[in-house]
Design a protein around this motif. Structure first.
Motif, PDB file in Angstrom:
ATOM      1  N   PRO A 188       0.711  -1.188  -0.060  1.00 21.79           N
ATOM      2  CA  PRO A 188      -0.015   0.107  -0.079  1.00 21.79           C
ATOM      3  C   PRO A 188       0.741   1.133  -0.054  1.00 21.79           C
ATOM      4  N   TRP A 189       0.537   2.175  -0.885  1.00 18.16           N
ATOM      5  CA  TRP A 189       1.141   3.245  -0.953  1.00 18.16           C
ATOM      6  C   TRP A 189       0.482   4.566  -1.807  1.00 18.16           C
ATOM      7  N   GLY A 190       0.969   5.670  -1.790  1.00 16.63           N
ATOM      8  CA  GLY A 190       0.102   6.670  -2.478  1.00 16.63           C
ATOM      9  C   GLY A 190       0.756   7.078  -3.867  1.00 16.63           C
ATOM     10  N   GLY A 191       1.262   6.246  -4.285  1.00 16.07           N
ATOM     11  CA  GLY A 191       1.814   6.524  -5.752  1.00 16.07           C
ATOM     12  C   GLY A 191       0.829   6.393  -7.051  1.00 16.07           C
ATOM     13  N   PRO A 192       1.180   6.297  -8.150  1.00 16.26           N
ATOM     14  CA  PRO A 192       2.652   6.369  -8.544  1.00 16.26           C
ATOM     15  C   PRO A 192       3.340   7.765  -8.551  1.00 16.26           C
ATOM     16  N   VAL A 193       4.710   8.004  -8.814  1.00 19.68           N
ATOM     17  CA  VAL A 193       5.325   8.973  -8.876  1.00 19.68           C
ATOM     18  C   VAL A 193       6.048   9.066  -9.978  1.00 19.68           C
ATOM     19  N   GLY A 194       6.360  10.284 -10.721  1.00 17.68           N
ATOM     20  CA  GLY A 194       7.117  10.581 -11.763  1.00 17.68           C
ATOM     21  C   GLY A 194       8.371  11.410 -11.335  1.00 17.68           C
ATOM     22  N   ALA A 195       9.476  11.556 -11.746  1.00 16.91           N
ATOM     23  CA  ALA A 195      10.632  12.273 -11.680  1.00 16.91           C
ATOM     24  C   ALA A 195      11.106  12.850 -12.900  1.00 16.91           C
ATOM     25  N   VAL A 196      11.726  13.838 -12.744  1.00 20.32           N
ATOM     26  CA  VAL A 196      12.469  14.609 -13.882  1.00 20.32           C
ATOM     27  C   VAL A 196      13.524  15.394 -13.618  1.00 20.32           C
ATOM     28  N   ARG A 197      14.580  15.914 -14.238  1.00 23.89           N
ATOM     29  CA  ARG A 197      15.614  16.736 -13.860  1.00 23.89           C
ATOM     30  C   ARG A 197      15.523  17.794 -14.795  1.00 23.89           C
ATOM     31  N   VAL A 198      15.595  19.112 -14.638  1.00 21.80           N
ATOM     32  CA  VAL A 198      15.717  20.101 -15.602  1.00 21.80           C
ATOM     33  C   VAL A 198      16.746  21.130 -15.209  1.00 21.80           C
TER      34      VAL A 198
END
Length: 102
Positions: free
Chosen positions: A46-56
């Motif tokens: 159980p978790w509150g994701g999904p997440v997405g990551a990016v570098r700028v």
């Protein structure tokens, strides 16, 4: 991803990343964050994701998405951002003093 586990979740959980092949000019942090999200999303944890990551990075006044390590070294501003669909989970930023970014 830690803040996305529910309150009272006390099970020992580890997310380990073994990068088997890599572009030596790129960092693996964004890839590992997105891979961890995919692994948790397909599991029954159980978790509150999904997440997405990016570098700028901002280089010469231009935004560069997913900059190389060399580009990050010359950037006036470098940002790593991860979020769910509705809230920021992690923000890491680094900037050169006196950059004059607008």
């Amino acid at each position: 991803v830690r803040p996305l586990f529910p309150a009272g979740y006390f099970y020992e959980t580890q997310l380990l990343h073994n990068v088997m092949s890599v572009d030596p000019n790129r960092e693996t942090d964004v890839l590992c964050i997105n891979a961890a999200s995919a692994a948790l999303t397909t599991s029954d944890i159980p978790w509150g994701g999904p997440v997405g990551a990016v570098r700028v990075a901002v280089i010469g006044g231009d935004c560069v998405l997913m900059p190389t390590i060399d580009q990050q070294a010359e950037a006036e501003f470098n940002l790593l951002y991860a979020s769910t669909a509705d809230r920021a989970v992690m923000i890491e930023a680094e900037g050169a003093s006196g950059g004059g970014i607008s």
